[in-house]
Design a protein around this motif. Structure first.
Motif, PDB file in Angstrom:
ATOM      1  N   VAL A 141       0.817  -1.203   0.000  1.00 16.49           N
ATOM      2  CA  VAL A 141       0.000   0.000   0.000  1.00 16.49           C
ATOM      3  C   VAL A 141       0.854   1.258   0.000  1.00 16.49           C
ATOM      4  CG1 VAL A 141      -0.186   0.139   2.512  1.00 16.49           C
ATOM      5  CG2 VAL A 141      -2.034   1.033   1.085  1.00 16.49           C
ATOM      6  N   SER A 142       2.092   1.158   0.477  1.00 18.27           N
ATOM      7  CA  SER A 142       2.996   2.318   0.511  1.00 18.27           C
ATOM      8  C   SER A 142       4.115   2.207  -0.517  1.00 18.27           C
ATOM      9  CB  SER A 142       3.600   2.461   1.909  1.00 18.27           C
ATOM     10  OG  SER A 142       4.332   1.298   2.269  1.00 18.27           O
ATOM     11  N   CYS A 143       4.017   1.259  -1.450  1.00 23.10           N
ATOM     12  CA  CYS A 143       5.070   1.057  -2.434  1.00 23.10           C
ATOM     13  C   CYS A 143       4.784   1.883  -3.680  1.00 23.10           C
ATOM     14  CB  CYS A 143       5.182  -0.428  -2.802  1.00 23.10           C
ATOM     15  SG  CYS A 143       6.500  -0.801  -3.988  1.00 23.10           S
ATOM     16  N   GLY A 172       3.713  -7.814 -12.515  1.00 26.28           N
ATOM     17  CA  GLY A 172       2.601  -8.052 -13.420  1.00 26.28           C
ATOM     18  C   GLY A 172       1.465  -8.835 -12.817  1.00 26.28           C
ATOM     19  N   ARG A 173       1.493  -9.109 -11.529  1.00 26.69           N
ATOM     20  CA  ARG A 173       0.442  -9.883 -10.861  1.00 26.69           C
ATOM     21  C   ARG A 173      -0.432  -8.961 -10.015  1.00 26.69           C
ATOM     22  NH1 ARG A 173       1.438 -15.387 -11.062  1.00 26.69           N
ATOM     23  NH2 ARG A 173       3.029 -15.791 -12.656  1.00 26.69           N
ATOM     24  N   VAL A 174      -1.664  -9.441  -9.798  1.00 28.63           N
ATOM     25  CA  VAL A 174      -2.559  -8.731  -8.890  1.00 28.63           C
ATOM     26  C   VAL A 174      -2.162  -9.101  -7.462  1.00 28.63           C
ATOM     27  CG1 VAL A 174      -4.938  -8.382  -8.180  1.00 28.63           C
ATOM     28  CG2 VAL A 174      -4.406  -8.747 -10.585  1.00 28.63           C
ATOM     29  N   VAL A 175      -1.798  -8.095  -6.666  1.00 32.90           N
ATOM     30  CA  VAL A 175      -1.315  -8.332  -5.309  1.00 32.90           C
ATOM     31  C   VAL A 175      -2.233  -7.626  -4.327  1.00 32.90           C
ATOM     32  CG1 VAL A 175       1.077  -8.604  -6.019  1.00 32.90           C
ATOM     33  CG2 VAL A 175       0.233  -6.338  -5.437  1.00 32.90           C
ATOM     34  N   SER A 176      -2.299  -8.177  -3.141  1.00 32.96           N
ATOM     35  CA  SER A 176      -3.052  -7.533  -2.073  1.00 32.96           C
ATOM     36  C   SER A 176      -2.290  -6.315  -1.567  1.00 32.96           C
ATOM     37  CB  SER A 176      -3.288  -8.530  -0.930  1.00 32.96           C
ATOM     38  OG  SER A 176      -3.836  -7.881   0.193  1.00 32.96           O
ATOM     39  N   LEU A 177      -3.030  -5.307  -1.108  1.00 30.71           N
ATOM     40  CA  LEU A 177      -2.380  -4.133  -0.551  1.00 30.71           C
ATOM     41  C   LEU A 177      -1.607  -4.472   0.714  1.00 30.71           C
ATOM     42  CD1 LEU A 177      -5.144  -1.406  -1.037  1.00 30.71           C
ATOM     43  CD2 LEU A 177      -3.268  -2.035  -2.564  1.00 30.71           C
ATOM     44  N   SER A 178      -1.916  -5.618   1.324  1.00 25.44           N
ATOM     45  CA  SER A 178      -1.208  -6.067   2.516  1.00 25.44           C
ATOM     46  C   SER A 178      -0.019  -6.956   2.181  1.00 25.44           C
ATOM     47  CB  SER A 178      -2.170  -6.824   3.440  1.00 25.44           C
ATOM     48  OG  SER A 178      -3.258  -6.004   3.810  1.00 25.44           O
ATOM     49  N   GLY A 221      11.485  -5.832  -2.652  1.00 21.15           N
ATOM     50  CA  GLY A 221      11.650  -4.806  -3.666  1.00 21.15           C
ATOM     51  C   GLY A 221      10.816  -3.569  -3.416  1.00 21.15           C
ATOM     52  N   HIS A 222      10.400  -3.354  -2.177  1.00 18.00           N
ATOM     53  CA  HIS A 222       9.607  -2.168  -1.849  1.00 18.00           C
ATOM     54  C   HIS A 222      10.387  -0.899  -2.210  1.00 18.00           C
ATOM     55  CE1 HIS A 222       7.306   0.736   0.529  1.00 18.00           C
ATOM     56  NE2 HIS A 222       6.339  -0.161   0.552  1.00 18.00           N
ATOM     57  N   SER A 223       9.673   0.090  -2.754  1.00 13.96           N
ATOM     58  CA  SER A 223      10.347   1.302  -3.221  1.00 13.96           C
ATOM     59  C   SER A 223      10.991   2.092  -2.094  1.00 13.96           C
ATOM     60  CB  SER A 223       9.344   2.197  -3.955  1.00 13.96           C
ATOM     61  OG  SER A 223       8.291   2.594  -3.082  1.00 13.96           O
ATOM     62  N   GLU A 224      10.494   1.927  -0.883  1.00  9.30           N
ATOM     63  CA  GLU A 224      11.044   2.670   0.251  1.00  9.30           C
ATOM     64  C   GLU A 224      11.827   1.775   1.190  1.00  9.30           C
ATOM     65  OE1 GLU A 224      10.669   5.791  -0.174  1.00  9.30           O
ATOM     66  OE2 GLU A 224       9.257   5.470  -1.822  1.00  9.30           O
TER      67      GLU A 224
END
Length: 303
Positions: free
Chosen positions: A213-215, A241-247, A252-255
């Motif tokens: 959710v914060s990525c 390319g996959r549908v992922v849950s916000l949880s 590889g998180h951007s932060e």
């Protein structure tokens, strides 16, 4: 009491019972020489009808038997062949019970050119829009005077361009012209399936530094599922390319925290204001041999 004509005798006919050679030859012709085994008995099928059984030695048919049925006409001396078939025995190795293709199909089984028809009563789908294709009261379309008779008289033709103001045309303008859409049940089934694979309970999400959710690589999706899911756009993520849950989450998180670099030693600095003494002679007490009184007075040291 007279005996009915349909009553069959269970006593094998003598000539049919003796026709073992004829039955073996028929079994070998249907199979192959060497595959037909020993004679495994016979059974009377009725008046002058006997079935001979032979063991099957073919690989993959353990416990099967060749069944050859012979018969003889009434008052005839010649035994003729009726049919030859391979039948399973009591301990035969059988194939598993047939399952319909709709129950055998698994995710990933479809390939190029395969068609998967959807049942008309599929619970995952529901009608995309309801109502007849009739023009709205304030539209420019005019309804024919006798719609029922006109429809019955005219043959079935492909649907024309939707009339402006009709339910179909409005649905097409809004991008909703689909015969069926996902039902609430279909949405829940899809959400459960996606969350099981790329959800908070996966091993990757448990070890992730933060959730999706914060990525910054999360691409939001529309609709009601957009409140809980998105599409991963990080090429280095296992969920790219996959549908992922916000949880969900991964390394590889951007932060994600950057691994600190190892410290570098300071550059050497030359102190030009300090003088380092360099004696011309070594210090008397710098040697490994202690000095004595005579040696101290000696000008040349040790002799």
């Amino acid at each position: 009491m007279p005996v009915s004509a349909t009553t069959r005798s269970r006593t094998p006919d003598r000539l049919c019972a003796e026709a073992v050679g004829l039955a073996r030859a028929a079994a070998e012709e249907a199979a192959a020489p060497g595959v037909v085994g020993e004679h495994a008995g016979m059974v009377s099928e009725g008046d002058r009808v006997v079935t001979h059984f032979f063991e099957c030695k073919e690989m993959g048919y353990r416990g099967w038997r060749w069944a050859v049925t012979v018969a003889r006409a009434s008052r005839a001396k010649v035994v003729t062949l009726d049919e030859t078939v391979l039948l399973p025995g009591t301990d035969a190795l059988l194939a598993p019970e047939w399952v319909p293709w709709s129950e055998r199909l698994r995710p990933g089984d479809m390939g190029p050119g395969d068609l998967l028809p959807t049942d008309a009563e599929d619970l995952r789908l529901e009608p995309g829009y309801s109502g007849e294709d009739e023009p709205a009261p304030n539209s420019f379309a005019e309804e024919p005077a006798d719609a029922d008779n006109t429809a019955a008289a005219q043959p079935l033709i492909p649907p024309a361009v939707p009339t402006r103001g009709s339910i179909t045309s409005v649905a097409e303008e809004l991008g909703m012209r689909r015969a069926r859409v996902l039902s609430r049940y279909g949405l829940h089934v899809a959400a459960d399936r996606w969350e099981e694979t790329y959800g908070p309970k996966s091993a990757m999400a448990q070890a992730a530094p933060a959730t999706c959710v914060s990525c910054g690589f999360l691409n939001p999706i529309g609709g009601s599922l957009g409140q809980a899911f998105g599409v991963c756009a990080n090429e280095f993520s296992p969920a790219d390319g996959r549908v992922v849950s916000l949880s969900y989450g991964c390394g590889g998180h951007s932060e994600a925290a950057v691994v600190p670099k190892p410290p570098r030693p300071a550059e050497p600095v030359v102190d030009e204001t300090r003088v380092d003494p360099f004696p011309l002679r070594p210090s008397p007490d710098s040697g490994s041999v202690p000095l004595t009184a005579d040696e101290e007075s000696s000008e040349f040291g040790h002799s």
